[in-house]
Design an enzyme around this catalytic site. Sequence first.
Site, PDB file in Angstrom:
ATOM      1  N   LYS A 126       0.848  -1.200   0.000  1.00 30.60           N
ATOM      2  CA  LYS A 126       0.000   0.000   0.000  1.00 30.60           C
ATOM      3  C   LYS A 126       0.878   1.243   0.000  1.00 30.60           C
ATOM      4  O   LYS A 126       1.946   1.259   0.626  1.00 30.60           O
ATOM      5  CB  LYS A 126      -0.885  -0.045   1.255  1.00 30.60           C
ATOM      6  CG  LYS A 126      -1.910   1.072   1.364  1.00 30.60           C
ATOM      7  CD  LYS A 126      -2.772   0.834   2.597  1.00 30.60           C
ATOM      8  CE  LYS A 126      -3.850   1.872   2.781  1.00 30.60           C
ATOM      9  NZ  LYS A 126      -4.707   1.581   3.960  1.00 30.60           N
ATOM     10  N   SER A 167      -9.405  -1.326   7.210  1.00 33.61           N
ATOM     11  CA  SER A 167      -8.936  -1.123   5.834  1.00 33.61           C
ATOM     12  C   SER A 167      -8.268  -2.311   5.170  1.00 33.61           C
ATOM     13  O   SER A 167      -7.934  -2.234   3.990  1.00 33.61           O
ATOM     14  CB  SER A 167      -7.987   0.064   5.777  1.00 33.61           C
ATOM     15  OG  SER A 167      -8.743   1.235   5.736  1.00 33.61           O
ATOM     16  N   SER A 194      -9.516   1.319   3.114  1.00 31.03           N
ATOM     17  CA  SER A 194      -8.719   2.154   2.239  1.00 31.03           C
ATOM     18  C   SER A 194      -7.661   1.398   1.445  1.00 31.03           C
ATOM     19  O   SER A 194      -7.132   1.932   0.471  1.00 31.03           O
ATOM     20  CB  SER A 194      -8.047   3.241   3.066  1.00 31.03           C
ATOM     21  OG  SER A 194      -7.183   2.663   4.027  1.00 31.03           O
TER      22      SER A 194
HETATM   23  N1  GLN Z   1     -12.706   3.203   6.816  1.00 29.85           N
HETATM   24  C1  GLN Z   1     -12.071   3.579   8.033  1.00 29.85           C
HETATM   25  C2  GLN Z   1     -11.761   5.053   8.000  1.00 29.85           C
HETATM   26  O1  GLN Z   1     -12.099   5.673   7.055  1.00 29.85           O
HETATM   27  C3  GLN Z   1     -10.846   2.766   8.280  1.00 29.85           C
HETATM   28  C4  GLN Z   1      -9.662   3.222   7.553  1.00 29.85           C
HETATM   29  C5  GLN Z   1      -8.451   2.377   7.834  1.00 29.85           C
HETATM   30  O2  GLN Z   1      -8.528   1.301   8.417  1.00 29.85           O
HETATM   31  N2  GLN Z   1      -7.302   2.893   7.432  1.00 29.85           N
HETATM   32  O3  GLN Z   1     -11.219   5.606   8.897  1.00 29.85           O
END
Ligand code: GLN
Length: 476
Positions: free
Chosen positions: A74, A173, A149
């Site tokens: 990532k 994520s 994400s």
């Molecule tokens: N969807 C969650 C957020 O927007 C988790 C994001 C993540 O785990 N990096 O914060």
Amino acid sequence: MIGPLDPRDASRSTIDAVADAFDRMTEVNAGPEGLNLILWTDRPRAAEAARICQRDVDAGREGGLLAGVPYVAKDNIVTTELRTTCGSRMLENYVSASEATVIARLRNAGAILIGKSNCDEFAMGSSTEYSAFGPARNPLDPTRVPGGSSGGSAGAVAAGIVSFALGSETGGSVRQPAAFCGVVGVKPTYGRVSRNGLVAFASSLDQVGVFGQTVHDAAMVMEVIAGHDPFDATSTDNPVPRYRDADERGVKGMVIGRPKEYFPPSLDPRIAALCDRALERLKAHGATIREISLPMTDLAIPVYYIIAPAEASSNLARFDGVRYGLRVRGNGLRDMYDRTRSAGFGPEVTRRILLGTYVLSAGYYDAYYKKAQAVRALIAGEFRRTFAAGVDLIFTPTTPSLAFKHGAKSDPYEMYLNDIFTVTANLAGIPGVSVPIGRLDGLPVGGQLLAAHFDEMGMFRGAYALERALGAEAHR
Ligand code: GLN
């Protein structure tokens, strides 16, 4: 559309494995119709790494656990050979001078980094639509999101470009995009894997996580990246077991809890039915299923969306030189919004910075941030008591919905609600894994297994057993 690639197939050279990964990437990734899963690559460099690896194999030298296996990371995990943009214009041309501990460990184990994957800006989002470099698409249905994400990493595994990928987890994520793309996604215990070189989002929640085409892929990668790192004071020195041994141990005698709050009446009954089928299979393999209750569950979203933005607002201050939190009343918020946007952050990151600054500001700190921390402790306590009472694993759906269409969740609150079943593990610091458990309308559904702190071994036992028990049904 996609068949699994196994780069460890001994009949294929490392050079071919890396070339195949690039060919597959070329086929699916770029162009207006492309999946846009991978942002940055350097083919000559990866090919050279493959050549060196193959030379060692030919010379009969013992390779590492992942010798010659291509992977993607990532784009919020720093690398020296490729840029690290965090999906943000802010860092469009940034190349780090040092690399993340997880990247160094994978190199030492022989894995070959072939690209950096698309993600929501600074890992804030659940769809990979908030990337400054354009949205990523789901390989199983390009009109839909891959989740987020870490959507680029999940999609790269689902599209058969690589057999494993690194992502990051702050609130789901890795597990959520794994569920949306029909692959395996692991979030380790907080402190299990070094965060050195992971660009910070919310430091008390962040962990590096792993995607695999199979549970075994993820277990092997976890063996390589887990363990103490002197560069990360929050990493612990608990020994790292051979997670792949979890396969033989099975789930016989394990108690698996089914928390009723994760199966609300509003849950799509077809998702609930696939979960119950998965539980039945685990039972047939010798596990005992126990109905349990985690009553704090519905507080997790509000608590997470106070704590994560609060920590993000202080972590991101380093990027734009704007000093947040001085005044947030009157025109203060409006000014901050304008300054943050003009500094180069996208709308979601701006929203988080504003929200975070607000909940940390004098006068609101006690009402929001402090209260959220207190409720977080209650959520963690609820899990601790459940495991202490003899529940080995907790099984839930990973997400309340299937992969949604691009643009379907333009209301940020709708997007946040998608994280309902995943944020609890980050708040409590416990490990979790999403495993494919079937499909609905051709779209994957993930089942989640949660375990007690540092019981990744138990978590992998459940995940291997589930994968085995469902066989091909997990993907149809
Ligand atoms: N969807 C969650 C957020 O927007 C988790 C994001 C993540 O785990 N990096 O914060």
